[in-house]
Motif scaffolding. Structure first.
Motif, short mmCIF file in Angstrom:
data_model
loop_
_atom_site.label_atom_id
_atom_site.label_comp_id
_atom_site.label_asym_id
_atom_site.label_seq_id
_atom_site.Cartn_x
_atom_site.Cartn_y
_atom_site.Cartn_z
N PRO A 160 -1.80 5.34 9.35
CA PRO A 160 -2.08 4.18 8.36
C PRO A 160 -2.31 4.69 6.69
O PRO A 160 -2.45 3.94 5.97
CB PRO A 160 -3.05 3.51 8.79
N THR A 161 -2.72 5.92 6.69
CA THR A 161 -3.15 6.43 5.49
C THR A 161 -1.77 6.29 4.47
O THR A 161 -1.96 6.59 3.21
CB THR A 161 -3.62 7.99 5.50
N VAL A 162 -0.82 6.47 4.96
CA VAL A 162 0.57 6.59 4.14
C VAL A 162 0.72 4.86 3.48
O VAL A 162 1.48 4.63 2.56
CB VAL A 162 1.63 6.90 4.59
N LEU A 163 0.06 4.07 4.13
CA LEU A 163 0.07 2.42 3.35
C LEU A 163 -0.92 2.49 2.45
O LEU A 163 -2.17 2.68 2.51
CB LEU A 163 -0.09 1.55 4.44
N GLY A 164 -0.47 1.68 1.45
CA GLY A 164 -1.53 1.30 0.10
C GLY A 164 -1.74 -0.03 0.29
O GLY A 164 -3.01 -0.36 -0.19
N SER A 166 -1.84 -3.45 3.69
CA SER A 166 -1.40 -3.71 5.12
C SER A 166 -1.74 -5.08 5.64
O SER A 166 -1.39 -5.28 6.65
CB SER A 166 -1.70 -2.55 6.13
N TYR A 167 -2.55 -5.94 4.64
CA TYR A 167 -3.03 -7.04 4.98
C TYR A 167 -2.65 -7.96 3.96
O TYR A 167 -2.87 -8.00 2.75
CB TYR A 167 -4.40 -7.07 5.10
N PHE A 245 3.59 -1.37 8.85
CA PHE A 245 4.52 -0.50 8.62
C PHE A 245 6.13 -0.88 8.56
O PHE A 245 6.83 -0.43 7.86
CB PHE A 245 4.52 0.55 9.85
N VAL A 246 6.34 -1.94 9.64
CA VAL A 246 7.70 -2.46 9.44
C VAL A 246 8.17 -3.15 8.29
O VAL A 246 9.07 -2.90 7.58
CB VAL A 246 7.85 -3.43 10.63
#
Length: 342
Positions: A160-164, A166-167, A245-246
């Motif tokens: 998840p660290t590659v996401l800036g 996610s909510y 991620f999707v």
């Protein structure tokens, strides 16, 4: 020549038949002492009908383990380690040699049922990040040379660290500092028809933000949707993390984004009460198994059946962190730490 072609067709058909029905597997970490031998583990997984674990992921490409898993009906995922990425990324000859050493001897006559080669494990973000796509490209080209690209998929593993963001999940997007790298990874995987592999741990999300995330949401115990994101309803954090991620890949390639596979998830049994104990680990993994088998999809990824690998087979006592060392679901004598597989 006809015999070789027949073997290749059978191997290819076997790989795709696995994808059709074998959705829940296990990651076999080896960072510990007193493990049973790889031969004993392979025999246990292949013959024990009680647990029915048909797919296994390894964190390297250890030849002893590959030999032990030869001539079984188990789907196998192996990895080009992070340490090997620079050489493989900068030299096609090195990539060819890696495939020659780790794939060719075992793919012949379908001795090992390879599913994925993961090029790096959580190498993004970091100094290796720009080399991941070149390394995947060279491994893919090496598989073309040995006529294995159609039934062994090349990919990488991210966290998840590659996401800036996610909510909620629909806002999922890659973190700015790695967005260029992840855009390249996403497009490459789409072009070759491979999924993106994810390490996802609702446990860590819970302990990092206990004021925002409930234990019930993390453990698949919510009876009502906790997050409503447009047309999608989320009853558990696992689905929400996957779908973020999707959504991030959709923003790069459109068309529903990439298929994603969960290469690691699990719950520890020690080290951080009240979150880490056998009861919570059993609840999480049992409910995860039920979710994968009975629902089989995330809200946003309705066209794909889930493929999930529980982490991990054994506790890994060489890890310095007591939490990280206690994700094992089997004891060293191959009895269950707690029942989840039946």
């Amino acid at each position: 020549m006809k015999g070789v072609l027949a073997v290749w067709i059978i191997a290819t058909a076997f790989q795709y038949s696995i994808a059709a029905y074998a959705d829940l597997g296990i990651t076999y970490g080896t960072n510990g002492d007193n493990f049973p031998s790889p031969v004993r583990v392979s025999e246990f997984l292949e013959k024990d009908m009680k647990h029915k674990i048909p797919i296994v992921r390894f964190l390297n490409a250890d030849v002893e383990i590959l030999q032990a898993f030869s001539d079984t009906n188990l789907g196998v995922t192996i990895s080009v380690t992070n340490a090997e990425i620079p050489t493989v990324a900068t030299s096609q000859e090195a990539a060819n040699a890696w495939v020659h050493d780790h794939i060719t001897p075992f793919a012949a006559n379908s001795r090992v049922r390879f599913r994925y080669i993961t090029v790096g494990i959580e190498a993004i973000p970091g100094d290796l990040a720009p080399l991941v796509t070149p390394a995947m490209t060279n491994i893919y080209q090496a598989l073309i040379l040995v006529k294995s690209k159609d039934f062994i998929k090349v990919t990488t593993v991210v966290s998840p660290t590659v996401l800036g963001q996610s909510y909620p999940p629909s806002t999922g997007q890659f973190e700015q500092s790695v967005s260029g790298v992840m855009d390249n990874v996403t497009r490459f995987l789409q072009n070759i028809g491979s999924p993106l592999l994810l390490n996802i741990y609702p446990y860590y999300a819970l302990v990092n933000e206990p004021d925002k995330i409930s234990m019930q949401y993390a453990l698949f115990q919510s009876k009502e949707p906790v997050v409503i994101d447009g047309e999608y309803k989320y009853y558990n954090l696992f689905d929400a993390m996957v779908d973020a991620f999707v959504a991030a890949t959709e923003k790069v390639v459109g068309n529903g984004g990439l298929r994603v596979v969960v290469s690691e998830t699990g719950w520890p049994t020690k080290g951080n009460e009240p979150y880490t104990n056998v009861k919570n680990a059993q609840i999480y993994n049992s409910n995860l198994r039920h979710h994968v088998i009975t629902v089989g999809r995330t809200p946003r990824q309705g066209d794909y059946k889930m493929e999930v690998y529980i982490y991990s087979m054994f506790n890994e006592d060489k890890k310095p962190d007591p939490v990280g060392a206690s994700f094992g679901t089997f004891n060293d004598d191959l009895t269950e730490v707690y029942p989840i597989w039946h």
